[in-house]
Design a protein around this motif. Structure first.
Motif, PDB file in Angstrom:
ATOM      1  N   LYS A   1      60.428 -16.224  23.373  1.00  9.06           N
ATOM      2  CA  LYS A   1      60.041 -17.614  23.590  1.00  9.06           C
ATOM      3  C   LYS A   1      58.760 -17.608  24.417  1.00  9.06           C
ATOM      4  O   LYS A   1      58.744 -17.083  25.529  1.00  9.06           O
ATOM      5  N   ILE A   2      57.711 -18.194  23.862  1.00  8.06           N
ATOM      6  CA  ILE A   2      56.377 -18.113  24.449  1.00  8.06           C
ATOM      7  C   ILE A   2      55.851 -19.495  24.800  1.00  8.06           C
ATOM      8  O   ILE A   2      56.075 -20.464  24.073  1.00  8.06           O
ATOM      9  N   GLY A   3      55.132 -19.553  25.907  1.00  8.94           N
ATOM     10  CA  GLY A   3      54.440 -20.772  26.305  1.00  8.94           C
ATOM     11  C   GLY A   3      52.962 -20.496  26.472  1.00  8.94           C
ATOM     12  O   GLY A   3      52.566 -19.391  26.868  1.00  8.94           O
ATOM     13  N   ILE A   4      52.149 -21.484  26.154  1.00  6.19           N
ATOM     14  CA  ILE A   4      50.696 -21.392  26.324  1.00  6.19           C
ATOM     15  C   ILE A   4      50.262 -22.563  27.200  1.00  6.19           C
ATOM     16  O   ILE A   4      50.621 -23.713  26.932  1.00  6.19           O
ATOM     17  N   VAL A   5      49.502 -22.247  28.234  1.00  5.74           N
ATOM     18  CA  VAL A   5      48.958 -23.288  29.106  1.00  5.74           C
ATOM     19  C   VAL A   5      47.446 -23.107  29.162  1.00  5.74           C
ATOM     20  O   VAL A   5      46.953 -22.049  29.560  1.00  5.74           O
ATOM     21  N   THR A   6      46.731 -24.136  28.743  1.00  3.12           N
ATOM     22  CA  THR A   6      45.276 -24.124  28.796  1.00  3.12           C
ATOM     23  C   THR A   6      44.826 -24.964  29.979  1.00  3.12           C
ATOM     24  O   THR A   6      45.217 -26.128  30.105  1.00  3.12           O
ATOM     25  N   MET A   7      44.004 -24.373  30.853  1.00  2.08           N
ATOM     26  CA  MET A   7      43.462 -25.087  31.990  1.00  2.08           C
ATOM     27  C   MET A   7      42.066 -25.592  31.637  1.00  2.08           C
ATOM     28  O   MET A   7      41.161 -24.801  31.426  1.00  2.08           O
ATOM     29  N   SER A   8      41.951 -26.899  31.546  1.00  9.85           N
ATOM     30  CA  SER A   8      40.659 -27.485  31.198  1.00  9.85           C
ATOM     31  C   SER A   8      40.658 -28.964  31.547  1.00  9.85           C
ATOM     32  O   SER A   8      41.459 -29.733  31.007  1.00  9.85           O
ATOM     33  N   ASP A   9      39.772 -29.348  32.455  1.00 10.16           N
ATOM     34  CA  ASP A   9      39.654 -30.768  32.790  1.00 10.16           C
ATOM     35  C   ASP A   9      39.285 -31.575  31.546  1.00 10.16           C
ATOM     36  O   ASP A   9      39.933 -32.575  31.235  1.00 10.16           O
ATOM     37  N   LYS A  10      38.265 -31.121  30.826  1.00 10.06           N
ATOM     38  CA  LYS A  10      37.813 -31.849  29.627  1.00 10.06           C
ATOM     39  C   LYS A  10      38.855 -31.809  28.520  1.00 10.06           C
ATOM     40  O   LYS A  10      39.087 -32.800  27.838  1.00 10.06           O
ATOM     41  N   GLY A  11      39.486 -30.653  28.335  1.00 11.36           N
ATOM     42  CA  GLY A  11      40.515 -30.527  27.307  1.00 11.36           C
ATOM     43  C   GLY A  11      41.697 -31.437  27.573  1.00 11.36           C
ATOM     44  O   GLY A  11      42.253 -32.046  26.655  1.00 11.36           O
TER      45      GLY A  11
END
Length: 162
Positions: free
Chosen positions: A3-13
């Motif tokens: 079980k995988i999670g992805i977290v993208t850190m981006s103010d604009k995103g």
């Protein structure tokens, strides 16, 4: 399958002003490893990042969380601090291997502050924010992740005795 999670850190995103190609790259690269059960784009805010990592590990029970973005020297690059605040133990070999391989391609790799560690039975790995960086760095660690997750979660034995 993990079980995988992805977290993208981006103010604009997080505001819908930028497409998350790095997160999509991670999703494509981990298909054979497991299913992406959680995916989120969050602002580069220390508390939001910490809360998301805790939620994904503790409440969602993910085996692996891969982050992208926020590992540089910018004033809003908070991913390493957030990760260090929530992990129980560091796994420095992963970040070291990533930097060593990245240094073969660019001297700028030494500016990465990315970290890796465990929270309970969840492995958390910080990756760069660029698609090229994600691809190159994830290729380095992908081969060892099944063994590491097996040991961490108690599904496998030490030294190949699974």
């Amino acid at each position: 399958m993990y079980k995988i999670g992805i977290v993208t850190m981006s103010d604009k995103g997080s505001q819908g002003q930028r497409e998350d190609i790095s997160g999509a790259t991670i999703r494509d690269m981990v298909k054979e490893l497991g299913s992406v059960e959680q995916y989120r784009i969050v602002p580069d805010d220390l508390e939001v990042i910490k809360d998301t990592l805790i939620e994904f590990a503790d409440e969602k029970g993910l085996d692996l969380i891969l982050t992208t973005g926020g590992t540089g020297l910018g004033p809003r690059d908070n991913t390493p601090e957030a990760t260090l605040a929530v992990i129980d133990r560091q796994v420095p070999g992963l970040a070291e291997a990533i930097r060593a391989e990245s240094l073969k391609k660019t001297p700028k790799a030494m500016l990465s502050r990315a970290v890796s560690g465990t929270r309970g039975k969840t492995l958390i790995i910080n990756l760069p924010g660029s698609v090229k960086g994600v691809r190159e760095c994830l290729e380095v660690v992908l081969p060892v992740l099944p063994h590491g997750i097996e040991i961490l979660t108690g599904r496998g034995g030490e030294c190949g005795q699974s």
